[in-house]
Design a protein around this motif. Structure first.
Motif, mmCIF file in Angstrom:
data_model
loop_
_atom_site.group_PDB
_atom_site.id
_atom_site.type_symbol
_atom_site.label_atom_id
_atom_site.label_comp_id
_atom_site.label_asym_id
_atom_site.label_seq_id
_atom_site.Cartn_x
_atom_site.Cartn_y
_atom_site.Cartn_z
ATOM 1 N N MET A 194 0.852 -1.169 0.000
ATOM 2 C CA MET A 194 0.000 0.000 0.000
ATOM 3 C C MET A 194 0.898 1.232 0.000
ATOM 4 O O MET A 194 1.882 1.290 0.729
ATOM 5 N N PRO A 195 0.569 2.237 -0.801
ATOM 6 C CA PRO A 195 1.368 3.462 -0.780
ATOM 7 C C PRO A 195 1.351 4.077 0.619
ATOM 8 O O PRO A 195 0.311 4.078 1.284
ATOM 9 N N PRO A 196 2.501 4.585 1.069
ATOM 10 C CA PRO A 196 2.558 5.164 2.412
ATOM 11 C C PRO A 196 1.509 6.243 2.658
ATOM 12 O O PRO A 196 1.007 6.397 3.759
ATOM 13 N N ALA A 197 1.116 6.977 1.614
ATOM 14 C CA ALA A 197 0.128 8.051 1.790
ATOM 15 C C ALA A 197 -1.235 7.515 2.226
ATOM 16 O O ALA A 197 -2.034 8.241 2.811
ATOM 17 N N LEU A 198 -1.530 6.238 1.924
ATOM 18 C CA LEU A 198 -2.814 5.659 2.317
ATOM 19 C C LEU A 198 -2.781 4.993 3.686
ATOM 20 O O LEU A 198 -3.832 4.691 4.243
ATOM 21 N N ALA A 199 -1.592 4.749 4.215
ATOM 22 C CA ALA A 199 -1.493 4.067 5.503
ATOM 23 C C ALA A 199 -2.291 4.816 6.562
ATOM 24 O O ALA A 199 -2.136 6.016 6.760
ATOM 25 N N GLY A 200 -3.204 4.090 7.201
ATOM 26 C CA GLY A 200 -4.026 4.677 8.245
ATOM 27 C C GLY A 200 -5.143 5.572 7.736
ATOM 28 O O GLY A 200 -5.869 6.178 8.513
ATOM 29 N N HIS A 234 -9.821 4.389 5.461
ATOM 30 C CA HIS A 234 -11.217 4.630 5.858
ATOM 31 C C HIS A 234 -11.831 5.798 5.085
ATOM 32 O O HIS A 234 -13.038 5.836 4.865
ATOM 33 N N LEU A 235 -11.001 6.745 4.647
ATOM 34 C CA LEU A 235 -11.524 7.876 3.875
ATOM 35 C C LEU A 235 -12.130 7.406 2.548
ATOM 36 O O LEU A 235 -13.208 7.853 2.152
ATOM 37 N N LEU A 236 -11.436 6.499 1.878
ATOM 38 C CA LEU A 236 -11.946 5.957 0.619
ATOM 39 C C LEU A 236 -13.216 5.135 0.872
ATOM 40 O O LEU A 236 -14.216 5.272 0.165
ATOM 41 N N LEU A 237 -13.179 4.280 1.892
ATOM 42 C CA LEU A 237 -14.352 3.453 2.191
ATOM 43 C C LEU A 237 -15.553 4.307 2.567
ATOM 44 O O LEU A 237 -16.673 4.044 2.110
ATOM 45 N N ASP A 238 -15.342 5.332 3.385
ATOM 46 C CA ASP A 238 -16.461 6.218 3.742
ATOM 47 C C ASP A 238 -17.050 6.873 2.498
ATOM 48 O O ASP A 238 -18.267 6.965 2.357
ATOM 49 N N TRP A 239 -16.186 7.317 1.594
ATOM 50 C CA TRP A 239 -16.684 7.935 0.365
ATOM 51 C C TRP A 239 -17.508 6.932 -0.434
ATOM 52 O O TRP A 239 -18.593 7.245 -0.930
ATOM 53 N N LEU A 240 -16.997 5.697 -0.568
ATOM 54 C CA LEU A 240 -17.725 4.677 -1.326
ATOM 55 C C LEU A 240 -19.080 4.379 -0.693
ATOM 56 O O LEU A 240 -20.092 4.293 -1.389
ATOM 57 N N PHE A 241 -19.118 4.216 0.626
ATOM 58 C CA PHE A 241 -20.386 3.918 1.290
ATOM 59 C C PHE A 241 -21.376 5.074 1.130
ATOM 60 O O PHE A 241 -22.560 4.859 0.924
ATOM 61 N N ALA A 272 -12.403 -0.897 7.263
ATOM 62 C CA ALA A 272 -11.178 -0.091 7.196
ATOM 63 C C ALA A 272 -10.006 -0.850 7.804
ATOM 64 O O ALA A 272 -8.908 -0.866 7.227
ATOM 65 N N ARG A 273 -10.219 -1.489 8.939
ATOM 66 C CA ARG A 273 -9.149 -2.248 9.595
ATOM 67 C C ARG A 273 -8.683 -3.385 8.686
ATOM 68 O O ARG A 273 -7.495 -3.641 8.558
ATOM 69 N N ALA A 274 -9.628 -4.071 8.029
ATOM 70 C CA ALA A 274 -9.264 -5.176 7.138
ATOM 71 C C ALA A 274 -8.452 -4.680 5.950
ATOM 72 O O ALA A 274 -7.489 -5.327 5.522
ATOM 73 N N TYR A 275 -8.817 -3.523 5.400
ATOM 74 C CA TYR A 275 -8.119 -3.008 4.229
ATOM 75 C C TYR A 275 -6.812 -2.306 4.567
ATOM 76 O O TYR A 275 -6.053 -1.953 3.665
ATOM 77 N N GLU A 276 -6.513 -2.102 5.824
ATOM 78 C CA GLU A 276 -5.229 -1.492 6.191
ATOM 79 C C GLU A 276 -4.078 -2.453 5.907
ATOM 80 O O GLU A 276 -2.945 -2.014 5.757
#
Length: 119
Positions: A1-7, A10-17, A36-40
């Motif tokens: 995962m790109p370092p910029a997405l680490a942690g 959840h922002l992407l998932l919230d947008w999708l939901f 979010a925890r699973a996709y981390e």
């Protein structure tokens, strides 16, 4: 995962939901945190991306297979893909009472009311 997405996945998932779910409220804060925890995990993102990367090869492979002759149950939801399922998965042999027009509506077993695919 790109370092910029680490942690921050959840922002992407919230947008999708919020923007892609038929009912965003149906995915509560706890469920969103679990996703979010699973996709981390870097392996989870890589696996999801690899699954999408195989679509082109899957389509090519499917073109070489013989038609399926076993019975298939295809389910679609109110906000789902009913129309494409009726077209893509027609009965291989005529089923008494089945037609594309009768398949456009379903009967709810709980209420016995007839519901159209657009309701």
């Amino acid at each position: 995962m790109p370092p910029a997405l680490a942690g921050r996945f959840h922002l992407l998932l919230d947008w999708l939901f919020e923007n892609a779910a038929a009912d965003p409220a149906s995915v509560d804060a706890h469920a969103r945190a679990v996703y979010a925890r699973a996709y981390e995990a870097p392996a989870a993102v890589r696996a999801a991306n690899d699954w999408h990367r195989t679509f082109t090869q899957d389509i090519a492979d499917l073109a070489t297979y013989a038609p399926v002759t076993a019975p298939i149950l295809a389910l679609g939801g109110e906000y789902g893909n009913h129309e494409s399922l009726v077209t893509a998965v027609p009965p291989s042999a005529p089923t008494p009472g089945w037609s594309a027009s009768t398949a456009a509506g379903t009967t709810s077993r709980r209420s016995g009311r007839r519901r159209s695919s657009g309701s």
